[in-house]
Each structure stands twice: as structure tokens, then as C-alpha cells.
Design an enzyme around this catalytic site. Structure first.
Site, PDB file in Angstrom:
ATOM      1  N   GLU A 162       0.808  -1.213   0.000  1.00  0.00           N
ATOM      2  CA  GLU A 162       0.000   0.000   0.000  1.00  0.00           C
ATOM      3  C   GLU A 162       0.845   1.270   0.000  1.00  0.00           C
ATOM      4  OE1 GLU A 162      -4.138  -1.596   2.006  1.00  0.00           O
ATOM      5  OE2 GLU A 162      -2.806  -0.337   3.221  1.00  0.00           O
ATOM      6  N   GLU A 183      -5.372  -8.512   0.629  1.00  0.00           N
ATOM      7  CA  GLU A 183      -6.167  -8.166   1.808  1.00  0.00           C
ATOM      8  C   GLU A 183      -7.615  -7.960   1.400  1.00  0.00           C
ATOM      9  OE1 GLU A 183      -4.818  -4.851   4.163  1.00  0.00           O
ATOM     10  OE2 GLU A 183      -2.708  -5.434   3.980  1.00  0.00           O
TER      11      GLU A 183
END
Length: 485
Positions: free
Chosen positions: A170, A378
């Protein structure tokens, strides 16, 4: 696209779950580990919910065998974990800490013993504090070589046993929250510095992948991106254009660079006109061409809905980190877009839209644009879980969330998406960064709160048994769909 028949998941599909070092390990200063920026940042008053830190977290460092045994009981096919950079290089570079390497050796071997595929995330936000103090971490090009050295150390040590690797987790989040909103380390609000640091991170990612090809030639590597597809609030062309703006600046800006080694032209022009475009040195474009990954890692939690934002319109707003539903205000970039609540979607207590169809839409967009395999690194639901008598946690809301998203994955596979795995966030409960321990994601309840670590007892939730059935059946069946009812 409605299919008359739904094909199943591939026989070798990676049914997994995930975590991050700072959020689970604890042992923040044990066995030679140096401090990370999060070890320092969370001790500053007012940075986290009720002053929570990851000093102990859920003590996975000392309980990893217990946790791996629970994973094996569930039948996990893969476990994604991150390595703490400052556990390997306490000062960020220089002398290697052998004790740190030994811990991850043991974790990897324990997973393999249970026939669980290790998926190693090299960097999940916890840059060593020493590098922040020495040269500003991601704001200096020195980090490109230091990060590469760290990566090579991991490649050489674990490359014989680990096939799947994630470079940067991320990047859009740790750069955006660190340098735009200033609510993550280093707590800066400066757009120019943000785009400069982001460019340096892109170069570090590309160099790490270039090195990976030499040291782990049979492995697979890619970054993990927090992806949220954007919708226009209405079919008015201005709102459609706003959606295009959001998709370009919030998604393509990172994914185009990962996959093609270049920034999208429209966003580059927009930033260049405002003196926000990053500084490009000779040789940068050549290095960036080495960054094309083997797969794209996608962290998906929500979609976004936007409308046109006037030049004097709304700007950044505070995030909901308390779990008080409805406290998130609209935000945006004047002249480009602003967020709107989607009337067709429910939200979590943290005001995140629940949109399984958005996952399918996003997977299709990525497939059509980049033509690469996708690993969902995720996907999960953070909520308040209640421990009832007899060690029961009835988290039917989590089962419903995951069930709908697994269904979206199956539809995407039938659409033609090359999806290689699905990792939930997370396996055990964790420290949820700014949100403390009250925001629970796991299949396994960890009995602690913000003020008391208690005994850190592991307790299986209802969702534990539901996911176990999904894995056993290699997907959804009537049996595990009915489990939540």
C-alpha cells in the site's frame, strides 16, 4: 455480465489470510531489533486511539507456533506476513541482526511444516527510525540502495523456501497518509514532498524487482496496492469526468507505474502545472522499466463514489478512527472530484462502503488494463466483536461480508480474471494502526484491549469455522453459505 453457469475456483487456488509485523509481532525491542518509525510515532500523544502501540501487539513473535497451528487447523493454503526491516537491520543498514533472520526462518519453516504457502511482504510501513533521522527515509534517494540491500538479504536467506513476495504494501496509503494527511509517519502535510517521496519509492520498488530476478529466478513478486474503484455519483457528464479524474490520480498514478514504468499523462500534466510533479533524474525511466511485476497484489475494502468538485470546493477531511458511524465528512480535490455517500450501499461503523460488486468491477478493470495475474492480498471487515459466555464470538456480519466478496471473486474468475489467491485481513485480531485494538478483523479473537493485554488468549470465532469450510470445499457451497443463518 450474468453467467448461466459458475465455474469453481482453480484447484491450486491460494486460500489465505494476512498480517503485518508491527500489528501482530510485539517484541518491539527484543533480540536486537531497532526502533521503526511506528515504534516512535505511536508514543507521541494524540496519534492513536487511546494511545495504543504495537509494543506487545498480540505477541505473535513469541506465539507464532500457536498461531500457525490454528492456521493449520483451519486449513489455510497461504499466510501472508511482513518482515520488520529494523528487526533485520536495526539501524536500517550496516550490520545484519542474525536473531531477526532466525525468527523469520522459524516462522517460514513452521508454515511449510503445516503445508501453508508463505507469502512474504518485504515492507509494510515500518521503515527504520534510524533512516528517518539520518536522511528522511523515503524523501532521500539513499533509501533506494538501502532498501535494495535489505531486499537482497531476504532473497538470499529465504528465497529457497518462499515463492511469493510482495515488495511495498500500500504505497499509496503510507505515502498519502504520511505526507498528505500527516496522520501516519512522518506526519507531514506537503503535496510536493509527497509526490517526491512517492517517486523515490517507485524507484526503490523497481530496483528491488530487478534484484529479485537475479536472486530468486523461480519466484513471483509484485507490489500490493490499496485499490478502490470509483463510480460517478450521477450519470451527468461532469460526475463521470470526476470519476475519471479520481480513477486516474488515485489508482492509475500507482498502477501504471508498477506495470508500465510510466505515469498517466493526464495526471502528470495536472501536477506539472501546479509544480507538484516529482523530480526525474537521468536513468530513472530506464530503472522503472524493470519494475513490471509477476502479479498485482490488491488490498480491497471499499469502493468510492464521487462528483465534480468546484475550484473552491471541499478538500481533505478527517478520517473516522473511532468507529462512530457517520462521522466521516466528504472530502476531495478542488477542480477534480469530491466524495459522496453512495445511497445504494451500506457502510461499516468506520464509514467504509460494503461493496462486493466493487471488488469484481475492480478486478475486471485491472485485468483489462494490465493483463497480469491478481492476488488479493487483503480483504476483510473491521468491526466491534463481543466475547460472549463460553468463549463464543458470533461474528455473522463478518461471515456475510466475506461470503459476498468470495462470491464476487468467483464471478470475476468466470469473467476471465486470472485470480491466483484470496487473503483475508486478518487471521488473528491485530492492532489496527490508528484505530487501536477495538477494530477487530480476525478469525481468531485475541483477548486484550487498549488498556490491558490480559493473557492474549486465542479464541476461535464463528467465522473461523465458516472459512475452514470454504477452504475444504475450494469455494462456496450450499453448506457454507448456510453457515451464517
Amino acid at each position: 455480465m450474468i453467467h448461466n453457469k459458475q465455474d469453481g475456483f482453480p484447484i491450486d487456488f491460494l486460500w489465505g489470510s494476512a498480517s503485518a509485523a508491527y500489528q501482530v509481532e510485539g517484541a518491539w525491542n527484543v533480540d536486537g531489533k531497532g526502533p521503526s518509525v511506528w515504534d516512535v510515532f505511536t508514543k507521541q500523544p494524540g496519534t492513536t486511539f487511546q494511545g495504543t502501540t504495537g509494543d506487545i501487539a498480540v505477541d505473535h513473535y513469541h506465539r507464532f507456533r500457536e498461531d500457525a497451528a490454528l492456521m493449520a487447523e483451519m486449513g489455510l493454503k497461504a499466510y501472508r506476513f511482513s518482515v520488520a526491516w529494523s528487526r533485520i537491520y536495526p539501524a536500517g543498514r550496516g550490520e545484519v541482526n542474525e536473531k531477526g533472520l532466525e525468527f523469520y526462518d522459524q516462522l517460514i519453516d513452521e508454515l511449510i511444516k503445516h503445508e501453508i504457502e508463505p507469502i512474504l511482504t518485504i515492507y509494510h510501513w515500518d521503515v527504520p527510525q534510524a533512516l528517518m533521522e539520518e536522511y528522511g527515509a523515503w524523501e532521500s534517494r539513499q533509501i533506494i540502495d538501502d532498501y535494495n540491500t535489505y531486499c537482497i538479504t531476504l532473497y538470499k536467506r529465504f528465497g529457497d523456501r518462499v515463492k511469493y513476495w510482495v515488495t511495498l504494501n500500500e504505497q499509496n496509503v503510507f505515502i498519502g497518509l504520511g505526507y498528505r494527511l500527516g496522520i501516519h509517519p512522518p506526519g507531514v502535510r506537503d503535496l510536493k514532498r509527497m509526490y517526491e517521496a512517492n517517486h523515490i519509492a517507485n524507484l526503490a520498488n523497481a530496483k528491488a524487482i530487478q534484484s529479485f530476478r537475479r536472486y530468486v529466478p523461480n519466484g513471483k513478486i509484485g507490489p500490493s496496492f490499496a485499490y478502490g474503484p470509483n463510480y460517478p455519483f450521477t450519470c451527468h457528464p461532469n460526475d463521470v469526468l470526476a470519476s475519471e479524474n479520481a480513477e486516474d490520480l488515485n489508482n492509475h498514478w500507482w498502477l501504471d507505474m508498477y506495470c508500465w514504468g510510466r505515469y498517466p499523462r493526464v495526471s502528470w500534466k495536472y501536477l506539472e502545472e501546479r509544480d507538484l510533479a516529482p523530480t526525474v533524474h537521468e536513468g530513472d525511466w530506464d530503472l522503472l522499466t524493470y519494475g513490471r511485476p509477476d502479479f498485482i497484489g490488491i488490498n480491497y475494502y471499499r469502493s468510492g463514489t464521487v462528483e465534480m468538485n468546484p475550484l473552491d470546493g471541499v478538500q481533505d477531511a478527517e478520517m473516522n478512527t473511532t468507529g462512530k458511524k457517520g462521522t466521516t465528512a466528504d472530502s476531495g480535490i478542488p477542480g477534480l472530484f469530491k466524495t459522496r455517500k453512495n445511497p445504494h450501499l451500506e457502510t461499516t461503523n468506520w464509514d467504509w462502503e460494503i461493496d462486493p460488486e466493487g471488488l469484481r468491477i475492480g478486478l475486471r478493470r485491472i485485468t483489462n488494463r494490465y493483463n497480469l495475474p491478481i492476488l488479493i492480498t487483503e480483504n476483510g471487515l473491521g468491526e466491534f466483536d463481543e466475547l460472549e459466555g463460553g468463549d463464543v464470538i458470533n461474528d455473522d456480519y463478518r461471515i456475510a461480508f466475506l461470503q459476498s466478496h468470495v462470491g464476487a471473486c468467483q464471478k470475476a474468475l468466470n469473467d476471465g480474471v486470472d485470480l491466483i489467491g484470496y487473503c483475508t485481513w486478518s487471521f488473528t485480531d491485530i492492532l489496527s494502526w490508528l484505530n487501536g485494538y477495538q477494530k477487530r478483523y480476525g478469525f481468531v479473537y485475541v483477548d486484550r484491549d487498549e488498556l490491558n493485554e490480559k493473557e492474549l488468549r486465542r479464541i476461535k470465532k464463528k467465522s473461523f469455522y465458516w472459512y475452514k469450510q470454504v477452504i475444504e470445499n475450494n469455494g462456496l457451497t450450499v453448506k457454507n453459505v448456510q453457515t451464517m443463518s
